[in-house]
Design a protein around this motif. Structure first.
Motif, PDB file in Angstrom:
ATOM      1  N   ARG A 207      39.474  27.243  44.797  1.00 53.52           N
ATOM      2  CA  ARG A 207      39.539  27.367  43.395  1.00 53.52           C
ATOM      3  C   ARG A 207      40.120  28.301  42.715  1.00 53.52           C
ATOM      4  O   ARG A 207      39.924  29.560  43.040  1.00 53.52           O
ATOM      5  CB  ARG A 207      37.901  27.032  42.962  1.00 53.52           C
ATOM      6  N   ASN A 208      40.769  28.036  41.535  1.00 53.39           N
ATOM      7  CA  ASN A 208      41.185  28.921  40.568  1.00 53.39           C
ATOM      8  C   ASN A 208      42.269  30.004  41.194  1.00 53.39           C
ATOM      9  O   ASN A 208      42.296  31.151  40.681  1.00 53.39           O
ATOM     10  CB  ASN A 208      40.095  29.609  40.014  1.00 53.39           C
ATOM     11  N   SER A 209      42.856  29.922  42.272  1.00 52.41           N
ATOM     12  CA  SER A 209      43.825  30.718  42.656  1.00 52.41           C
ATOM     13  C   SER A 209      45.317  30.766  41.866  1.00 52.41           C
ATOM     14  O   SER A 209      45.303  29.908  41.224  1.00 52.41           O
ATOM     15  CB  SER A 209      44.199  30.530  44.154  1.00 52.41           C
ATOM     16  N   PRO A 210      45.755  31.934  42.118  1.00 56.80           N
ATOM     17  CA  PRO A 210      47.006  32.076  41.240  1.00 56.80           C
ATOM     18  C   PRO A 210      47.919  31.011  41.414  1.00 56.80           C
ATOM     19  O   PRO A 210      48.157  30.066  42.548  1.00 56.80           O
ATOM     20  CB  PRO A 210      47.567  33.500  41.745  1.00 56.80           C
TER      21      PRO A 210
ATOM     22  N   THR B 124      38.795  37.668  42.683  1.00 58.91           N
ATOM     23  CA  THR B 124      38.479  38.279  44.205  1.00 58.91           C
ATOM     24  C   THR B 124      39.735  39.032  44.577  1.00 58.91           C
ATOM     25  O   THR B 124      40.715  39.186  43.873  1.00 58.91           O
ATOM     26  CB  THR B 124      38.472  37.210  45.053  1.00 58.91           C
ATOM     27  N   ALA B 125      39.672  39.676  45.772  1.00 60.23           N
ATOM     28  CA  ALA B 125      40.815  40.554  46.299  1.00 60.23           C
ATOM     29  C   ALA B 125      42.122  39.801  46.486  1.00 60.23           C
ATOM     30  O   ALA B 125      43.173  40.048  46.149  1.00 60.23           O
ATOM     31  CB  ALA B 125      40.414  41.164  47.660  1.00 60.23           C
ATOM     32  N   GLU B 126      42.067  38.491  46.829  1.00 58.47           N
ATOM     33  CA  GLU B 126      43.228  37.650  47.168  1.00 58.47           C
ATOM     34  C   GLU B 126      43.856  37.292  45.698  1.00 58.47           C
ATOM     35  O   GLU B 126      44.821  37.235  45.547  1.00 58.47           O
ATOM     36  CB  GLU B 126      42.883  36.358  47.748  1.00 58.47           C
ATOM     37  N   MET B 127      42.863  37.129  44.719  1.00 50.93           N
ATOM     38  CA  MET B 127      43.653  36.755  43.488  1.00 50.93           C
ATOM     39  C   MET B 127      44.239  38.101  42.918  1.00 50.93           C
ATOM     40  O   MET B 127      45.519  38.029  42.184  1.00 50.93           O
ATOM     41  CB  MET B 127      42.426  36.489  42.638  1.00 50.93           C
ATOM     42  N   GLU B 128      43.500  39.081  43.199  1.00 53.49           N
ATOM     43  CA  GLU B 128      44.342  40.535  42.446  1.00 53.49           C
ATOM     44  C   GLU B 128      45.581  40.639  43.140  1.00 53.49           C
ATOM     45  O   GLU B 128      46.547  40.947  42.707  1.00 53.49           O
ATOM     46  CB  GLU B 128      43.329  41.644  42.670  1.00 53.49           C
ATOM     47  N   ARG B 129      45.610  40.155  44.633  1.00 55.58           N
ATOM     48  CA  ARG B 129      47.045  40.507  45.338  1.00 55.58           C
ATOM     49  C   ARG B 129      48.069  39.731  44.932  1.00 55.58           C
ATOM     50  O   ARG B 129      49.174  40.240  44.997  1.00 55.58           O
ATOM     51  CB  ARG B 129      46.656  40.194  46.792  1.00 55.58           C
TER      52      ARG B 129
END
Length: 800
Positions: free
Chosen positions: A396-399, A431-436
């Motif tokens: 959900r809601n990933s870039p 989350t960390a992956e979103m930030e990445r």
């Protein structure tokens, strides 16, 4: 006792002066109390004193106001120099009042006429300074781009003709460059309309506000392939514009769609070098993305669906999405997919600023013949690219990626520009992956979808600074030799020039400290990367505020002082923050045009400040994600866009945002607001910059003042040394000399041209330039359904 008529005029004039003075004292005092300029209050005091002296029939009123005029002129020159539009905004009211005083002197010859002499003299001085300022353009940067590099060539075009435009960006390299060279700076002023086609697709009741015609056609052989806002796919004769076939996907226009647009279709055929279609079905095909989240394959010859692709000719892009029923309408693709020899690679947009619980930003690759899912890159699970299984869903809601990607099939990589996980103005939930992966460019292996590298342009993006444009791929000569490069334009104005093999910067982009102090529950990155090649303007100051008159300029200065602003990356705040560059960006989805032979770029940077304010929500509302209807019923699909109130469900805040404009709707920052610019990619420098466009179609009276207006859309360049652009807020197509940026020609369009131009060689050998004129809902430009083709007169055209 009755006053004589002339005396009545003098008294009435005195009252007007007094009222103007009181207004300036009040507003100017407010500005001064906020830490701003005292000039308005001082001008107000002088104007009030002039009014009182006029009522008392004192000739000293004229002397006092002559000093007001001189003081205003000195203040204007001190703040902005001989820059006409800022000078005019500071002096227009004072100049008109002074001119009326001179008229009063003429009405009564004698002592009053003599007393008006100093006013007349100061007006002549001020007028002379204004005339001198009109002859100058202090914002212009003149220069000339270098010529071609010996031995340099354009990117290979595979099996396509040099006269084709087989992909949205010209080719998968996204350079928006054509090798067709019939039109040159010497003959561009002879361009004329060759044909004019109407799609018949106009805005309808129930369409979203941002219904737009952002099309860039593709051309292969003797045909053009286009799409319309309601996702009609149409084939046209490239020579005459005659319609050959039309396909209606019968989309369901949902009330919660954020945008309704189709930026283009994609082509796959024998020229791409892939295997022929099974059983000879659809040997050449058109891929059409739709607003109801389908990817449809059509026979390029007939416009009929390719039955062997997916389910009856279409792939359902909702498959694998979390909670598809609750999110219907909040995910779809407005941009065409990338097509390689054997794959069609597609991403999609999600609704901005609505919720923390939205569809995935997954990028997927399908077999071009069968529609079988070959791989999926989910930014929430980047290490697993094999197709998800039955019953599994994407993160959900990933870039997400909402614009066109670029591809280098020789390197085996596709380059995907990514935006933010929503909401854009709050990141406490990420989350960390979103930030990445937020606001980054990712390089994926075409064959597998595996991540090769990622480069982030904004850390912990709180400003909607998505990577908004297709990357442009070009080989650049450097001190270390020729390097395969990627040039990525951004909303913030930086152009990141990277080695496309590794993602390492070719042009330096050091990390620099930025403002801190996010809203409670959030944070800010201590630094951000700043490219040395940039269109980023200096930070705004109070003196940059503008208006048509002294009064709305004063209102803009007050607004500026009330907002939090510490330069670019000032965090969103509860008191309200100024966002500059604004949400529309310096470069948006139109991208830039790159001449790969000369290793230069042609761009149309725009400058428009925004404001945003976080509004705390009640604790019981903060937990509601928006995927469920609000209490009391309703769809739960409130407005979410770049302007107005945006709900940001699942966060402690909603956000109010929009352009920073005066009380009468004019930009608060001084012009120019739009330019054309030339960039030398070898040296990494902006060589020239010229204001571009008029306010003819934005002012109540169609006055063609060349103030430089924003543009939404992008340019193209040709081997003939000519650039084309249509996307300004006035309704023109323009041609430019790419070497100097000089305007060569323009023609009036029937509607707003917020789309990218394209060019090709017609079967007759004539070079055609296409302008799409359909308007843009968010910008308020005139809507339409026109595709206009321009060419040189047949007698003037060079031999093909």
């Amino acid at each position: 006792m009755r006053f004589p008529r002339r005396r009545t005029v003098v008294v009435a004039t005195g009252v007007v002066f007094a009222l103007v003075g009181l207004a300036l004292i009040g507003g100017g005092g407010w500005l001064a109390a906020l830490g701003g300029s005292w000039a308005y209050a001082v001008i107000g005091i002088g104007t009030l004193l002039t009014g009182l002296l006029l009522v008392a029939d004192r000739l000293s009123a004229f002397t006092v106001f002559a000093l007001v005029i001189l003081g205003t002129l000195a203040w204007a020159l001190m703040e902005r120099g001989f820059d006409w539009w800022p000078m005019a905004a500071r002096g227009d009211v004072v100049f008109l009042l002074g001119a009326w005083l001179v008229v009063l002197g003429l009405l009564r010859p004698g002592r009053r006429l003599v007393a008006a002499g100093p006013v007349a003299a100061t007006l002549l001085v001020a007028g002379g300074c204004g005339v001198y300022a009109m002859t100058r353009d202090v914002h212009d940067v003149a220069g000339s781009l270098p010529g071609p590099v010996a031995g340099a060539t354009a990117a290979p075009r595979g099996g396509f003709s040099d006269g084709d435009w087989p992909a949205w960006g010209g080719t998968n390299h996204g350079d928006r460059y054509s090798t067709v060279a019939e039109i040159t700076p010497a003959n561009a002023d002879r361009l004329e309309v060759a044909w004019h086609y109407h799609t018949g697709d106009l805005p309808r009741a129930g369409d979203p506000g941002e219904t737009t015609f952002e099309l860039t056609p593709v051309k292969v052989g003797d045909r053009l392939y286009v799409c319309t806002p309601h996702d009609y796919a149409i084939a046209l004769d490239a020579e005459t514009g005659r319609e050959i076939w039309r396909y209606d996907p019968k989309i369901a226009v949902r009330s919660n769609l954020q945008h309704l647009t189709c930026r283009g279709v994609s082509y796959h055929g024998p020229e791409n070098g892939g295997a022929a279609a099974a059983n000879g079905e659809c040997p050449a095909r058109i891929f059409l993305p739709t607003a109801d989240a389908r990817l449809i394959a059509l026979d390029a010859a007939t416009g009929k669906p390719c039955a062997g692709f997916g389910d009856g000719g279409a792939v359902d892009l909702w498959q694998g999405m979390p909670d598809p029923k609750g999110h219907a309408g909040m995910y779809y693709s407005t941009s065409p997919p990338v097509v390689t020899a054997s794959l069609v690679i597609i991403a999609g947009e999600v609704t901005d600023n609505y919720s923390t619980d939205e569809p995935s930003g997954v990028i997927r690759a399908y077999d071009v013949v069968t529609g079988r899912l070959v791989w999926n890159f989910d930014p929430g699970r980047p290490d697993v690219t094999t197709p998800i299984g039955p019953g599994e869903t994407y993160t959900r809601n990933s870039p997400n990626s909402w614009i066109v990607s670029a591809a280098d099939e020789a390197l085996g990589l596709v380059y995907v520009p990514l935006g933010n996980p929503t909401p854009d103005q709050f990141g406490g939930h990420r989350t960390a992956e979103m930030e990445r992966f937020s606001s980054s460019i990712v390089a994926l292996e075409i064959a597998t979808g595996r991540l090769r590298w990622v480069y982030q342009t904004v850390h912990h993006d709180l400003w909607d600074m998505d990577v908004p444009a297709q990357p442009s791929l070009v080989d650049i000569d450097t001190a270390k030799g020729r390097v395969p490069a990627l040039v990525q334009p951004t909303k913030r104005g930086d152009l990141y020039v990277l080695d496309r093999r590794t993602g390492e910067p070719i042009v330096p982009a050091p990390e620099k400290p930025v403002p801190q102090g996010a809203a409670p529950g959030d944070r800010t990155s201590p630094t951000q990367p700043f490219s040395a090649l940039t269109f980023l303007p200096p930070p705004l100051v109070e003196a940059d505020m503008w208006g048509a008159t002294l009064f709305d300029q004063l209102a803009c200065r007050i607004a500026f002082r009330q907002l939090r602003y510490e330069g670019i990356f000032t965090p969103p705040s509860l008191e309200g923050s100024l966002v500059y560059p604004g949400n529309f960006g310096i470069i948006d989805w139109g991208g830039i045009a790159v001449d790969p032979v000369r290793q230069v770029a042609f761009a149309n940077p725009s400058y428009f400040a925004f404001h945003s304010q976080l509004i705390p929500r009640a604790p019981e509302e903060a937990a509601r994600t928006g995927s469920q209807p609000p209490p009391g019923g309703g769809s739960g699909q409130e407005h979410a866009d770049e302007t107005g109130a945006n709900p940001m469900h699942g966060t402690p805040y909603s956000v109010e945002m929009g352009p920073l404009v005066s009380p009468i709707g004019l930009p608060c920052q001084q012009p120019p607001w739009g330019y054309v610019a030339g960039v030398d990619l070898r040296s990494g420098t902006v060589v020239y910059r010229h204001r571009n466009g008029t306010v003819r179609d934005q002012s109540p009276v169609p006055l063609p003042f060349e103030m430089g207006v924003p543009s939404l859309g992008g340019p193209l360049v040709t081997a003939g040394g000519v650039g084309f652009l249509t996307s300004t807020l006035d309704y023109y197509i323009r041609a430019y000399d790419v070497t100097t940026g000089r305007e060569l020609w323009k023609d009036r369009l029937p509607a707003g041209g917020q789309a990218n131009t394209m060019t090709y060689r017609a079967p007759s050998g004539r070079q055609m330039v296409l302008a799409m004129a359909g308007g843009h809902g968010s910008l308020g430009t005139k809507t339409g359904d026109s595709i206009v083709a321009y060419a040189l007169p047949r007698r003037a055209a060079a031999a093909p």
